[in-house]
Motif scaffolding. Structure first.
Motif, PDB file in Angstrom:
ATOM      1  N   UNK A 248      73.257 -16.114   5.768  1.00  0.00           N
ATOM      2  CA  UNK A 248      74.402 -15.009   5.183  1.00  0.00           C
ATOM      3  C   UNK A 248      76.015 -15.727   5.304  1.00  0.00           C
ATOM      4  N   UNK A 249      75.778 -16.624   6.231  1.00  0.00           N
ATOM      5  CA  UNK A 249      77.820 -16.995   6.507  1.00  0.00           C
ATOM      6  C   UNK A 249      78.284 -17.620   5.718  1.00  0.00           C
ATOM      7  N   UNK A 250      78.062 -17.373   4.286  1.00  0.00           N
ATOM      8  CA  UNK A 250      78.302 -18.140   2.947  1.00  0.00           C
ATOM      9  C   UNK A 250      79.330 -16.238   1.859  1.00  0.00           C
ATOM     10  N   UNK A 251      78.418 -15.144   2.987  1.00  0.00           N
ATOM     11  CA  UNK A 251      78.915 -14.315   2.628  1.00  0.00           C
ATOM     12  C   UNK A 251      79.834 -13.951   2.502  1.00  0.00           C
ATOM     13  N   UNK A 252      81.274 -13.251   1.309  1.00  0.00           N
ATOM     14  CA  UNK A 252      82.291 -12.229   1.786  1.00  0.00           C
ATOM     15  C   UNK A 252      82.559 -10.947   1.726  1.00  0.00           C
ATOM     16  N   UNK A 253      83.421 -10.622   2.470  1.00  0.00           N
ATOM     17  CA  UNK A 253      83.401  -9.034   2.446  1.00  0.00           C
ATOM     18  C   UNK A 253      83.365  -8.112   1.402  1.00  0.00           C
ATOM     19  N   UNK A 254      84.165  -8.729   0.487  1.00  0.00           N
ATOM     20  CA  UNK A 254      84.046  -7.660  -1.226  1.00  0.00           C
ATOM     21  C   UNK A 254      83.019  -8.055  -1.523  1.00  0.00           C
ATOM     22  N   UNK A 255      82.407  -9.005  -1.872  1.00  0.00           N
ATOM     23  CA  UNK A 255      80.588  -9.010  -1.960  1.00  0.00           C
ATOM     24  C   UNK A 255      80.622  -9.922  -2.643  1.00  0.00           C
ATOM     25  N   UNK A 272      79.608 -12.254  10.202  1.00  0.00           N
ATOM     26  CA  UNK A 272      80.993 -12.791   9.518  1.00  0.00           C
ATOM     27  C   UNK A 272      81.631 -13.516  11.084  1.00  0.00           C
ATOM     28  N   UNK A 273      81.187 -13.948  12.285  1.00  0.00           N
ATOM     29  CA  UNK A 273      82.124 -14.349  12.928  1.00  0.00           C
ATOM     30  C   UNK A 273      81.856 -16.213  11.922  1.00  0.00           C
ATOM     31  N   UNK A 274      80.879 -16.345  11.904  1.00  0.00           N
ATOM     32  CA  UNK A 274      80.374 -17.702  11.266  1.00  0.00           C
ATOM     33  C   UNK A 274      81.540 -17.725  10.136  1.00  0.00           C
ATOM     34  N   UNK A 275      81.151 -16.358   8.977  1.00  0.00           N
ATOM     35  CA  UNK A 275      82.339 -17.613   7.856  1.00  0.00           C
ATOM     36  C   UNK A 275      83.610 -17.830   8.152  1.00  0.00           C
ATOM     37  N   UNK A 276      84.000 -17.381   9.149  1.00  0.00           N
ATOM     38  CA  UNK A 276      84.991 -17.257   9.650  1.00  0.00           C
ATOM     39  C   UNK A 276      85.530 -18.860   9.596  1.00  0.00           C
ATOM     40  N   UNK A 308      88.122 -11.698   1.746  1.00  0.00           N
ATOM     41  CA  UNK A 308      86.929 -12.605   2.099  1.00  0.00           C
ATOM     42  C   UNK A 308      86.356 -12.577   3.650  1.00  0.00           C
ATOM     43  N   UNK A 309      87.317 -12.065   4.462  1.00  0.00           N
ATOM     44  CA  UNK A 309      87.102 -12.372   6.064  1.00  0.00           C
ATOM     45  C   UNK A 309      86.755 -10.918   6.390  1.00  0.00           C
ATOM     46  N   UNK A 310      86.468 -10.338   6.786  1.00  0.00           N
ATOM     47  CA  UNK A 310      86.524  -9.422   8.184  1.00  0.00           C
ATOM     48  C   UNK A 310      87.457  -9.019   8.733  1.00  0.00           C
ATOM     49  N   UNK A 311      88.486  -8.023   8.193  1.00  0.00           N
ATOM     50  CA  UNK A 311      90.522  -8.522   8.966  1.00  0.00           C
ATOM     51  C   UNK A 311      90.620  -8.433  10.399  1.00  0.00           C
ATOM     52  N   UNK A 312      89.674  -7.403  10.724  1.00  0.00           N
ATOM     53  CA  UNK A 312      89.896  -7.542  12.153  1.00  0.00           C
ATOM     54  C   UNK A 312      89.812  -8.598  13.011  1.00  0.00           C
ATOM     55  N   UNK A 313      88.314  -8.877  12.397  1.00  0.00           N
ATOM     56  CA  UNK A 313      87.648 -10.069  13.538  1.00  0.00           C
ATOM     57  C   UNK A 313      88.828 -11.706  13.122  1.00  0.00           C
TER      58      UNK A 313
END
Length: 407
Positions: A248-255, A272-276, A308-313
């Motif tokens: 799931x490292x290429x998943x985005x917050x908006x789906x 979510x960390x890995x996506x960034x 794209x990313x978890x904003x807080x993260x």
């Protein structure tokens, strides 16, 4: 022959070979050169460092001051370029950078072995993987700036292997900023280390294609999370969280990510960390089809990607690396350029720089260490590197070359 002397005993005509201090703590960009002007002597004596090294075979010895003029003139003809690394014996070097360089090579070999085992269908050597992650985590905890700056330096043909190592390190560093405990940071690191193992099943020529991918080729590349997950799922020793990061490292917050189009809360913390971390290292690395971006440019671009990313993260990630991450090149109000070498946690807009001028031949002059937080009136950042990045990014490696550590 290298000789240790007091800095106060330096004279023109000596061949300087480094201070008895870490490179980042002294004012010179280069670490080996002929002393031939008074400004260099003044900078050395104002550094506050007690001892330095000279090469008595390439310049004057302490007892030869009276021969300075003649000897300096002769030696100037053989002086190496300011940007040309030398391979002579080096004085003591920054132990943190040396350790990080050694770890990089060890981790790269382990990652190559992991990808090779995957291609051959062999079971993953989890003991070796965990051991490498432990070393990376220890290095990041000991010196985040040192470890992360070293792991950023990679050639295009090293990307597949060192990308896994760099993402592991970034995951550990981000985990610390998020307040995760030691165990969780190492779990995040292992997820980062294994996240791209599915690329072992993608043809090498496709991964390293220099031009734009066709839709069919990109569809093939996009299969790597599922291929990796399938491979890791064959081994009961691989933790569930590591398999999840791989998938799931290429998943985005908006789906709008892949492979499952998960949204926000459905994406686990480590993924979510890995996506960034994955995107940042990809942007700031040389690839066969693109040049690396300036780290500060990468941070700015990522901040503009809605959904794209978890904003807080992501904000925690910026806090981890800084608005101008180590390795960024910035333009200063004075007209000089600056290479970011350290962050100031109290104010991320005012990092510590190694500032310099350069001419059309890329000769670097007038270097000094400048802490923008401690000396707010001395100078101000007015812009990121921008177009200068393409011309100056090779100076990034000077952090290592000047200490004699191979890149």
């Amino acid at each position: 022959m290298l000789k240790k002397i007091k800095v106060e005993d330096l004279v023109l005509g000596m061949y300087f070979c480094g201070f008895e201090a870490a490179w980042l703590d002294h004012p010179f960009w280069k670490n080996k050169f002929l002393l031939k002007n008074d400004s260099e002597l003044r900078q050395a004596r104002a550094s506050g460092i007690a001892y330095c090294w000279i090469d008595t075979e390439r310049g004057l010895d302490v007892a030869q001051e009276e021969e300075a003029a003649d000897s300096a003139a002769q030696l100037q003809e053989t002086q190496p370029s300011a940007l040309e690394p030398e391979h002579a014996a080096a004085p003591p070097i920054d132990a943190v950078l040396l350790d990080a360089m050694a770890l990089r090579e060890t981790a790269k070999k382990a990652t190559k072995a992991m990808f090779s085992e995957a291609r051959m269908g062999k079971v993953l050597d989890m003991e070796r993987c965990v051991s490498v992650v432990e070393e990376i985590a220890g290095s990041v905890i000991k010196s985040p700036n040192g470890a992360l700056s070293v792991l950023r330096l990679k050639l295009a043909d090293e990307y597949t292997y060192l990308h896994s190592v760099a993402v592991c390190a970034l995951m550990v560093a981000l985990g610390r900023t998020l307040g995760l405990d030691e165990t969780a940071c190492r779990e995040a690191g292992l997820g980062g280390f294994l996240h791209d193992v599915g690329k072992a099943f993608i043809p090498h020529e496709l991964l390293n294609k220099p031009g734009k991918l066709s839709d069919e080729e990109f569809s093939q590349i996009k299969k790597h999370p599922e291929l990796g997950y399938k491979y890791l799922s064959q081994d009961p020793n691989v933790p569930d969280y590591a398999r999840d990061v791989c998938l799931h490292h290429h998943e985005k917050i908006d789906g709008n990510g892949y492979p499952e189009g998960l949204r926000a809360g459905a994406i686990t913390l480590y993924s979510r960390m890995a996506a960034i971390c994955d995107v940042y290292d990809a942007l700031t690395s040389d690839r066969p089809y693109k040049r690396a971006w300036d780290p500060a440019e990468a941070i700015s671009a990522m901040a503009s990607w809605t959904g794209h990313f978890d904003r807080a993260m992501f904000l925690a990630f910026v806090k981890t690396l800084g608005i101008y991450p180590v390795g960024s090149i910035v333009k200063l109000e004075s007209g000089r350029s600056g290479f970011v070498i350290r962050q100031n946690a109290q104010d991320l807009t005012r990092p510590v720089l190694k500032v310099f001028h350069y001419d059309d031949s890329m000769t670097v002059t007038d270097t000094e260490i400048l802490d923008l937080l401690a000396n707010p009136e001395a100078d101000t950042i007015v812009a990121r590197g921008g177009e200068e990045w393409a011309r100056l990014s090779h100076l990034d490696a000077m952090q290592l070359l000047s200490t004699g550590v191979p890149t």
